[in-house]
Write a protein that holds these residues in place. Sequence first.
Motif, PDB file in Angstrom:
ATOM      1  N   SER A  82       8.678   9.381  13.065  1.00 10.53           N
ATOM      2  CA  SER A  82       8.752   7.924  13.183  1.00 10.53           C
ATOM      3  C   SER A  82       9.811   7.354  12.241  1.00 10.53           C
ATOM      4  CB  SER A  82       7.391   7.293  12.879  1.00 10.53           C
ATOM      5  OG  SER A  82       6.986   7.584  11.557  1.00 10.53           O
ATOM      6  N   LEU A  83      10.158   8.110  11.208  1.00  8.97           N
ATOM      7  CA  LEU A  83      11.174   7.702  10.248  1.00  8.97           C
ATOM      8  C   LEU A  83      12.308   8.715  10.241  1.00  8.97           C
ATOM      9  CD1 LEU A  83       8.725   6.731   7.385  1.00  8.97           C
ATOM     10  CD2 LEU A  83      10.139   5.127   8.683  1.00  8.97           C
ATOM     11  N   ARG A 167       9.893  -1.105   7.364  1.00  4.68           N
ATOM     12  CA  ARG A 167      10.040  -0.639   8.736  1.00  4.68           C
ATOM     13  C   ARG A 167      10.468  -1.733   9.702  1.00  4.68           C
ATOM     14  NH1 ARG A 167       4.237   2.192   8.889  1.00  4.68           N
ATOM     15  NH2 ARG A 167       3.865   0.390   7.515  1.00  4.68           N
ATOM     16  N   TRP A 175       5.245   0.559  16.959  1.00  3.03           N
ATOM     17  CA  TRP A 175       4.270   0.023  16.012  1.00  3.03           C
ATOM     18  C   TRP A 175       3.223  -0.787  16.758  1.00  3.03           C
ATOM     19  CZ3 TRP A 175       6.313  -2.443  10.823  1.00  3.03           C
ATOM     20  CH2 TRP A 175       5.322  -2.328   9.842  1.00  3.03           C
ATOM     21  N   ASP A 194       5.891  -4.929   3.764  1.00  2.00           N
ATOM     22  CA  ASP A 194       5.504  -3.708   4.456  1.00  2.00           C
ATOM     23  C   ASP A 194       5.104  -2.656   3.434  1.00  2.00           C
ATOM     24  OD1 ASP A 194       5.116  -1.648   6.278  1.00  2.00           O
ATOM     25  OD2 ASP A 194       7.254  -1.193   6.470  1.00  2.00           O
ATOM     26  N   GLY A 196       5.530   0.394   3.252  1.00  2.00           N
ATOM     27  CA  GLY A 196       6.326   1.430   3.887  1.00  2.00           C
ATOM     28  C   GLY A 196       6.049   2.836   3.389  1.00  2.00           C
ATOM     29  N   ASP A 237      15.518  -2.268   4.617  1.00  2.00           N
ATOM     30  CA  ASP A 237      15.199  -1.973   6.012  1.00  2.00           C
ATOM     31  C   ASP A 237      15.487  -0.533   6.410  1.00  2.00           C
ATOM     32  OD1 ASP A 237      14.528  -4.600   6.193  1.00  2.00           O
ATOM     33  OD2 ASP A 237      16.219  -5.192   7.476  1.00  2.00           O
ATOM     34  N   TYR A 240      12.220   2.279  12.525  1.00  2.00           N
ATOM     35  CA  TYR A 240      10.894   2.831  12.771  1.00  2.00           C
ATOM     36  C   TYR A 240      10.784   3.180  14.252  1.00  2.00           C
ATOM     37  CZ  TYR A 240       5.845   3.402  11.992  1.00  2.00           C
ATOM     38  OH  TYR A 240       4.573   3.913  11.868  1.00  2.00           O
TER      39      TYR A 240
END
Length: 270
Positions: A82-83, A167, A175, A194, A196, A237, A240
């Motif tokens: 996801s990252l 994210r 999400w 967030d 994160g 930032d 995501y």
Amino acid sequence: MIDVVLPCLDEAAALPWVLTRMPEGHRPIVVDNGSTDGSAKVAEAHGALVVHEPRRGFGAACHAGLLAATADIVCFMDADASLDPADLPKVVGLLTDAAPDARRSDAYHPDAARVRADRTDADRVDVERVDVERVGVERVGVERVGAEWVAEDRVGEVGADLVLGRRRPVSFRAWPPHARLGNAIVARRAGLTDLGPMRAARRTRLLDLDLTDRRSGYPLEMVLRARARGWLIAETDVAYHPRTGRSKVTGTIRGTLQAVRDMRRVLEAI
């Protein structure tokens, strides 16, 4: 060398993409938390240091990775694709070498300070949003206990002690609404936008926080204890993406409720 801790539970399908995108100079430490899909073997085949943590729990895996790390700087990120590891240098780049009391007090963005002065703590999320709109979408607000918001282009002057990747979902599927709402509520309590999972700090300072949660409250405890120590906490930032496979937390009602209980316990304790 920078160590990157990746807590892992059945992420064999995601690990090849994650590990092949690890930037040069970043050593992946995959902490296998009881996988049954061969995640550990996949990680080893892609050159990662594999640590086995039999005690189940996100925090248990994260902390085992922190204890195994040897680099001065340690990053954390999810292993579910996801990252993007390519965003790690951006996060690490906002860290500082200076002690908190050695930073220049005149480095804060004057417009951000004026906006914050006109707002209450309850409006803190909106403060950062206004600040970002004022200084540009490529800059980000930073917060320290007792200080003002700082624009990202000024962070280089004062540095940060803990940096979180904020994210920005690339699609609606990345999400789920219930997960995003829950994160926003908890993050706001922590003074962030967030909570994160991609983050970076110095190893010895993280160890000094004496983190005790071994479940889903670990990321929140890290932020709250860092804040209590007067750390400068920054957000920047990061993209995501939809994760590979089903989430063990937000993918089920049981997992979501357990995470909420874990974080509530941390909030009550700190």
